[in-house]
Design an enzyme around this catalytic site. Sequence first.
Site, PDB file in Angstrom:
ATOM      1  N   TYR A  27      -3.748  13.384 -10.372  1.00  0.00           N
ATOM      2  CA  TYR A  27      -4.140  12.463 -11.443  1.00  0.00           C
ATOM      3  C   TYR A  27      -5.661  12.467 -11.613  1.00  0.00           C
ATOM      4  CZ  TYR A  27      -4.170   8.289 -14.352  1.00  0.00           C
ATOM      5  OH  TYR A  27      -4.342   7.402 -15.385  1.00  0.00           O
ATOM      6  N   LEU A  59       3.440   7.790  -6.399  1.00  0.00           N
ATOM      7  CA  LEU A  59       4.782   7.243  -6.167  1.00  0.00           C
ATOM      8  C   LEU A  59       5.837   8.331  -6.000  1.00  0.00           C
ATOM      9  CD1 LEU A  59       4.961   4.139  -8.531  1.00  0.00           C
ATOM     10  CD2 LEU A  59       4.950   4.166  -6.026  1.00  0.00           C
ATOM     11  N   GLU A  60       5.603   9.484  -6.570  1.00  0.00           N
ATOM     12  CA  GLU A  60       6.574  10.578  -6.471  1.00  0.00           C
ATOM     13  C   GLU A  60       6.441  11.393  -5.188  1.00  0.00           C
ATOM     14  OE1 GLU A  60       6.421   8.931 -10.192  1.00  0.00           O
ATOM     15  OE2 GLU A  60       4.717  10.090  -9.440  1.00  0.00           O
ATOM     16  N   ILE A  84      -6.981   4.450  -7.484  1.00  0.00           N
ATOM     17  CA  ILE A  84      -8.191   3.651  -7.649  1.00  0.00           C
ATOM     18  C   ILE A  84      -7.807   2.317  -8.285  1.00  0.00           C
ATOM     19  CG2 ILE A  84     -10.457   3.512  -8.755  1.00  0.00           C
ATOM     20  CD1 ILE A  84     -10.559   6.601  -8.682  1.00  0.00           C
ATOM     21  N   THR A  88      -4.960  -4.296 -13.082  1.00  0.00           N
ATOM     22  CA  THR A  88      -3.639  -4.905 -12.916  1.00  0.00           C
ATOM     23  C   THR A  88      -3.146  -4.754 -11.480  1.00  0.00           C
ATOM     24  OG1 THR A  88      -2.371  -2.900 -13.402  1.00  0.00           O
ATOM     25  CG2 THR A  88      -3.098  -4.224 -15.302  1.00  0.00           C
ATOM     26  N   HIS A  90      -0.696  -3.037 -10.599  1.00  0.00           N
ATOM     27  CA  HIS A  90      -0.050  -1.738 -10.420  1.00  0.00           C
ATOM     28  C   HIS A  90      -0.629  -1.003  -9.208  1.00  0.00           C
ATOM     29  CE1 HIS A  90       2.202   1.813 -11.521  1.00  0.00           C
ATOM     30  NE2 HIS A  90       1.092   2.531 -11.544  1.00  0.00           N
ATOM     31  N   ASN A 114      -0.527  11.488   5.882  1.00  0.00           N
ATOM     32  CA  ASN A 114      -0.751  10.709   4.656  1.00  0.00           C
ATOM     33  C   ASN A 114      -2.211  10.823   4.233  1.00  0.00           C
ATOM     34  OD1 ASN A 114      -1.058   8.826   2.613  1.00  0.00           O
ATOM     35  ND2 ASN A 114       0.003   7.193   3.679  1.00  0.00           N
TER      36      ASN A 114
END
Length: 172
Positions: A27, A59-60, A84, A88, A90, A114
């Site tokens: 991303y 999330l995937e 980042i 919100t 999220h 991770n």
Amino acid sequence: MAGPTHHALARPEFDEGPKILIAVAPYYKDIADNLLAGAMAEIEAAGGSSEVVELPGALELPSAIGIAARMGDYDGFVALGCVIRGETTHYDTVCNDSSRGLTLLGLQGICIGNGILTVENYEQAAVRADPQGQNKGGGAAAAALHLVALARRMGRKDKGLGFTASRLSGEG
């Protein structure tokens, strides 16, 4: 006053180099590229090989690693991405759920490092992702490699299903 010191374990050694799947969410592409460079360098330095798969977001990553663990032929996994904080909640969902998903996979015995950065701003991410800086991608790969080494060390060739062929045939 001196700052905290950090201790890093020595790189594990392998008779046969491990095969590692790196799942990355690009991303923030430049951050992901730096994380990936650090992870690949660490795996290569340990004599391992890697394959890379890209996913839309953090999330995937647990789902992709779960699929690859069930269907692929990998010794370990590295999850890389960056979240980042925004305006919100999220951010909290993505951070918590991606981490929880990876942890649950790890508790099933899957060797995972991770490397999902969870930061307040872009500058924090850039420092942590830099292979010449904090190198969190390399650190995540090192974690996966240490878990692979532990799994190989703990594996016993004589640990079977609790019965032998001779007992099945009525000879034992």
